[in-house]
Design a protein around this motif. Structure first.
Motif, short mmCIF file in Angstrom:
data_model
loop_
_atom_site.label_atom_id
_atom_site.label_comp_id
_atom_site.label_asym_id
_atom_site.label_seq_id
_atom_site.Cartn_x
_atom_site.Cartn_y
_atom_site.Cartn_z
N PRO A 179 0.74 -1.34 -0.05
CA PRO A 179 -0.02 0.17 0.01
C PRO A 179 0.84 1.31 -0.09
CG PRO A 179 -0.94 -1.42 1.56
CD PRO A 179 0.53 -2.12 1.15
N LEU A 180 0.50 2.27 -0.78
CA LEU A 180 1.30 3.62 -0.98
C LEU A 180 0.28 4.33 0.06
CD1 LEU A 180 3.33 5.39 -2.19
CD2 LEU A 180 1.62 5.88 -4.01
N VAL A 181 1.05 4.76 0.88
CA VAL A 181 0.38 5.56 2.15
C VAL A 181 0.98 7.10 2.38
CG1 VAL A 181 -0.46 3.59 3.21
CG2 VAL A 181 1.93 4.74 3.81
N PHE A 188 5.87 6.76 0.54
CA PHE A 188 5.92 5.83 1.67
C PHE A 188 4.94 4.79 1.52
CE2 PHE A 188 7.05 10.12 3.25
CZ PHE A 188 8.19 10.05 4.18
N ILE A 189 5.42 3.48 2.10
CA ILE A 189 4.55 2.34 2.01
C ILE A 189 4.35 1.93 3.17
CG2 ILE A 189 5.49 1.65 -0.35
CD1 ILE A 189 7.58 -0.07 0.78
N ASP A 190 3.49 0.95 3.50
CA ASP A 190 2.80 0.49 4.68
C ASP A 190 3.76 -0.82 5.15
OD1 ASP A 190 1.56 0.57 6.96
OD2 ASP A 190 -0.37 0.06 6.29
N LEU A 191 4.69 -0.66 5.66
CA LEU A 191 5.56 -1.86 6.05
C LEU A 191 5.40 -2.12 7.28
CD1 LEU A 191 7.93 -3.96 5.54
CD2 LEU A 191 9.47 -1.94 6.43
N VAL A 192 4.90 -3.20 7.65
CA VAL A 192 4.47 -3.56 9.15
C VAL A 192 5.37 -4.53 10.04
CG1 VAL A 192 1.99 -3.12 8.59
CG2 VAL A 192 2.79 -5.36 8.48
N GLY A 193 6.20 -5.11 9.31
CA GLY A 193 7.40 -6.10 10.13
C GLY A 193 8.16 -6.85 9.08
N MET A 194 9.19 -7.40 9.71
CA MET A 194 10.41 -7.94 9.12
C MET A 194 10.55 -9.45 9.45
SD MET A 194 13.18 -4.93 8.57
CE MET A 194 14.19 -6.09 7.92
N SER A 195 11.00 -10.39 8.87
CA SER A 195 11.58 -11.69 9.36
C SER A 195 12.82 -11.76 8.50
CB SER A 195 10.79 -12.55 8.83
OG SER A 195 10.19 -12.89 7.68
N VAL A 203 7.31 -0.30 -9.28
CA VAL A 203 6.25 0.18 -9.83
C VAL A 203 5.27 1.28 -9.01
CG1 VAL A 203 4.12 -0.04 -11.75
CG2 VAL A 203 5.83 -1.81 -11.55
N TYR A 204 5.50 2.30 -9.52
CA TYR A 204 4.72 3.66 -8.46
C TYR A 204 3.28 3.63 -9.29
CZ TYR A 204 9.23 4.33 -6.07
OH TYR A 204 10.22 4.47 -5.64
N ASN A 205 2.30 2.95 -8.53
CA ASN A 205 0.92 3.39 -9.22
C ASN A 205 0.10 4.24 -8.25
OD1 ASN A 205 -1.82 3.29 -9.95
ND2 ASN A 205 -1.96 1.15 -9.68
N VAL A 206 0.43 5.65 -8.34
CA VAL A 206 -0.13 6.75 -7.36
C VAL A 206 -1.65 6.74 -7.40
CG1 VAL A 206 -0.06 9.08 -7.05
CG2 VAL A 206 1.91 8.10 -7.81
N ALA A 207 -2.37 6.40 -8.56
CA ALA A 207 -3.61 6.72 -8.59
C ALA A 207 -4.22 5.39 -8.01
CB ALA A 207 -3.95 6.62 -10.11
N GLY A 208 -3.59 4.08 -8.20
CA GLY A 208 -4.01 3.13 -7.38
C GLY A 208 -3.74 2.84 -5.96
N GLY A 209 -2.90 3.79 -5.37
CA GLY A 209 -2.58 3.78 -4.34
C GLY A 209 -1.63 2.69 -3.84
N GLU A 210 -0.85 2.21 -4.66
CA GLU A 210 0.08 1.04 -4.22
C GLU A 210 1.21 1.07 -4.88
OE1 GLU A 210 -1.39 -2.73 -5.57
OE2 GLU A 210 -2.27 -2.07 -7.54
N VAL A 211 2.22 0.18 -4.71
CA VAL A 211 3.43 0.14 -5.23
C VAL A 211 3.73 -1.18 -5.54
CG1 VAL A 211 6.17 0.30 -5.01
CG2 VAL A 211 4.70 2.31 -4.09
N GLY A 212 4.32 -1.69 -6.90
CA GLY A 212 4.45 -3.03 -7.07
C GLY A 212 5.97 -3.32 -7.36
N PHE A 213 6.26 -4.59 -6.58
CA PHE A 213 7.58 -5.29 -6.87
C PHE A 213 7.47 -6.24 -7.86
CE2 PHE A 213 7.17 -2.93 -2.57
CZ PHE A 213 8.19 -1.76 -2.60
N ILE A 214 8.39 -6.31 -8.60
CA ILE A 214 8.22 -7.25 -9.60
C ILE A 214 9.92 -8.00 -9.66
CG2 ILE A 214 7.81 -8.09 -11.91
CD1 ILE A 214 6.11 -5.63 -12.59
#
Length: 500
Positions: free
Chosen positions: A330-332, A344-351, A485-496
Motif C-alpha cells: 500500500p502507498l500511504v 511511503f509504503i505500509d511496512l508492518v514487520g520483518m523476518s 512500479v509506482y501506481n499513484v492513482a491506484g494507491g500502491e507500489v508493485g515489486f516485480i
C-alpha cells in the motif's frame, strides 16, 4: 499550449553507479525455503552473465525487448567514462545518513543541494548505440549498472530540453523539492564555464515563469521572474518552462522546471535532476497532465551488475500487475505535510529466514517507510536494525564473525575459505499481507565481488535515528533487479523481482 508527442531520433542513457555484489565467482545457488544455498563449483558458473570484451556496441544495444531503448555500461567499449574513481561504501553510508537527516530534520532539508557524486558519474554516450522503436503508449529509458563495488548510487538519465534539442545528463530524484532542476546559462559570473548547462537563448520555446502567474508557486509580485521560495535559499534559481524530450515518442510542451544559477563549474558532469516525486510539478505529474499517461505512474528497474540492463518506464507499461509474481504494498501518506511529495509504503514487520524479528510494536506504525532512488543502503530505525543484526548473527553463528566490520558496516562475516554457505533471506511484510523477499545478493555487501559470496560479506543495512518522522528508508541496493512500479492513482507500489 497543449502537450505533443514528437518522434525524435536520439538515445537516452540511464547510468547506475552501484556497489554490485555479482561478479565472476564460481558457484551455484538455489533457494531452500526461506534460505539461499551457495556451493562452489569447479567452473565459472556466472560467466554467461558477464559481457565479453569482444562484445560490440551494436550487440550491447540489443536485448532490451520491445519499447526499450538501448543501454551501455560505463566500462563497456561503448563508453568513455569507465575506470574513474568513485566513493567507498563507507562514504556512501555517511552521505546517505547525512541526506536523510537533512531531509527529515527541517523543511529546507528537502532541497539540500544536488546529491554529491564522484567523477565516476561522468557520462559519455556512445555514437555507436542504436535506438529501438518504442510504442507510443510508453517511454522506457534504459539503465545500467556498475561493476565497481565502491560506486556511489547515482542514477543518471540523458534528456533533451528546448527547441532545437540540447541534451543533458541529469540525476533521477524521488526526494527533491518537487520540481526538476537544470543548470542554465548564462552562468551567474557572466562566463560560460559552467557546462553542462542549458543555453536558454538558443531555444525558441523557452519561457520564464513570471511572478503572479498560476504556474509560479512563490508568493511574489510584479513582472519579475518567479524565484524559488525563501526556504529553498540553498538553491539559487528561477522557474521556467520549455519542451522536455524523453524518448522518440514522448515530449512534453511547457514542461516546468527550475533554472539553476551557477557562478562557477560544479565539478560534476551532470546538469541537474529529473524529479519523480509526488509533487504536481514532478515529471510523472506533468506527463499525466499532458494526457500522455493515464496517471502519474512510473517504474524503474536498477540492475545489479555491469552486464545487466535496466530501465525507467513512463506510461502504460508502468502498471502494477495482479499476478503471483508481483508483490503489492500500500502507498500511504506519512501525515507530515512537509513530506507529502515523498513515497511511503505500509511496512508492518520483518523476518529473517523462518524467524519473525522481535521489532517492538509501533516501530513501523507511523507510515514511515520511505522508498528512495537516491539512498543506497536500506536504513532502519534502531529497534528494527538491532533485531535484524542480532538475528543474523545468531543464525550465522557457525560462520566466522568479523569484528569490528568493514566499510562502515558492523555485521560482517568471513566466508572466504568455505565451499558451502547458507544465507537466511530478509522478508519485508506489508499491511495487506504481501511479503517481499530480499535475497542474499540484495542484502549482503561483498568486499570482493569477483569472489562473492565466498569473501568477506556484510549485512547491507544500517541504523539511524531521525525521530518520529519515519522508521525506514528502503534503498536501491536492496531493490536492485526488482522493477519498482509506482501506481499513484491506484494507491500502491508493485515489486516485480528479477526484471532486469
Amino acid at each position: 499550449m497543449t502537450s505533443s508527442v514528437a518522434s525524435l531520433s536520439f538515445f537516452c542513457l540511464l547510468v547506475l553507479l552501484l556497489p554490485a555484489p555479482h561478479g565472476a565467482s564460481s558457484h551455484a545457488s538455489y533457494k531452500q525455503g526461506s534460505r539461499q544455498i551457495f556451493s562452489r563449483t569447479p567452473g565459472n558458473s556466472q560467466q554467461a552473465s558477464t559481457v565479453s570484451t569482444a562484445t560490440t556496441c551494436s550487440s550491447l544495444a540489443t536485448g532490451l525487448g520491445n519499447n526499450k531503448l538501448p543501454v551501455v555500461h560505463r566500462q563497456s567499449p561503448c563508453s568513455q567514462f569507465h575506470g574513474l574513481p568513485s566513493l567507498t561504501a563507507a562514504d556512501v553510508l555517511r552521505r546517505d545518513a547525512s541526506l536523510i537527516w537533512r531531509r527529515f530534520s527541517s523543511q529546507s532539508s528537502l532541497v539540500a543541494a544536488l546529491p554529491p557524486a564522484p567523477a565516476a558519474a561522468a557520462l559519455a554516450p556512445s555514437p555507436a548505440a542504436t535506438v529501438l522503436a518504442p510504442s507510443p503508449a510508453a517511454t522506457i529509458i534504459p539503465t545500467n549498472g556498475s561493476s565497481d563495488p565502491r560506486g556511489a548510487l547515482d542514477y543518471i538519465v540523458l534528456v533533451n530540453y528546448g527547441t532545437p534539442k540540447q541534451q543533458f545528463p541529469v540525476f533521477l530524484d524521488t526526494r527533491s523539492i518537487g520540481v526538476s532542476l537544470l543548470r542554465c546559462k548564462p552562468c551567474a559570473s557572466g562566463s560560460n564555464d559552467c557546462d553542462p548547462a542549458f543555453d536558454t537563448s538558443q531555444s525558441s520555446t523557452f519561457a520564464n515563469v513570471l511572478c503572479g502567474s498560476p504556474d509560479c508557486p512563490t508568493n511574489c509580485s510584479g513582472g519579475s521572474f518567479c524565484p524559488l521560495d525563501g526556504i529553498y535559499s540553498v538553491i539559487n534559481g528561477t522557474f521556467a518552462e520549455d519542451v522536455l524530450t524523453l524518448g522518440p515518442s514522448t515530449a512534453i510542451d511547457n514542461f516546468k522546471f527550475v533554472c539553476l544559477n551557477r557562478s562557477k563549474p560544479g565539478g560534476q558532469p551532470v546538469a541537474g535532476t529529473l524529479d519523480l516525486s509526488r509533487n504536481r510539478n514532478s515529471l510523472p505529474s506533468q506527463l499525466s497532465s499532458s494526457g500522455q499517461a493515464p496517471s502519474a505512474a512510473f517504474s524503474y528497474c536498477l540492475p545489479k551488475s555491469s552486464s545487466s540492463q535496466g530501465f525507467l518506464s513512463l506510461g502504460v507499461n508502468a502498471t502494477v500487475k495482479d499476478d503471483n509474481v508481483t508483490v503489492h504494498a500500500p502507498l500511504v501518506s506519512n501525515g507530515d505535510p512537509e513530506l507529502a511529495s515523498l513515497y511511503f509504503i505500509d511496512l508492518v514487520g520483518m523476518s529473517l529466514g523462518d524467524e519473525d524479528l522481535p521489532i517492538p510494536v509501533g516501530t513501523f506504525g507511523n507510515n514511515g517507510t520511505n522508498l528512495d532512488v537516491g539512498t543506497t543502503f536500506t536504513m532502519l530505525a534502531p529497534d528494527a536494525y538491532t533485531a535484524l543484526s542480532n538475528s543474523f548473527q545468531k543464525q550465522m553463528s557457525q560462520y566466522n564473525f568479523s569484528s569490528p566490520g568493514i566499510h562502515g558496516f558492523d555485521t560482517c562475516f568471513n566466508f572466504t575459505d568455505l565451499n558451502d554457505l547458507v544465507i537466511p533471506n530478509v522478508q519485508f511484510k506489508f499491511s495487506n499481507g504481501d511479503i517481499l523477499v530480499i535475497h542474499a545478493d540484495q542484502m549482503l555487501y561483498y568486499d570482493d565481488t569477483d569472489a562473492a559470496p565466498f569473501t568477506m560479506a556484510c549485512l547491507a543495512f544500517s541504523s539511524f535515528d531521525a525521530g518520529n518522522s519515519f522508521s525506514a528508508v528502503i534503498g536501491s541496493y536492496t531493490l536492485a533487479t526488482t522493477e519498482v512500479v509506482y501506481n499513484v492513482a491506484g494507491g500502491e507500489v508493485g515489486f516485480i523481482p528479477w526484471s532486469c
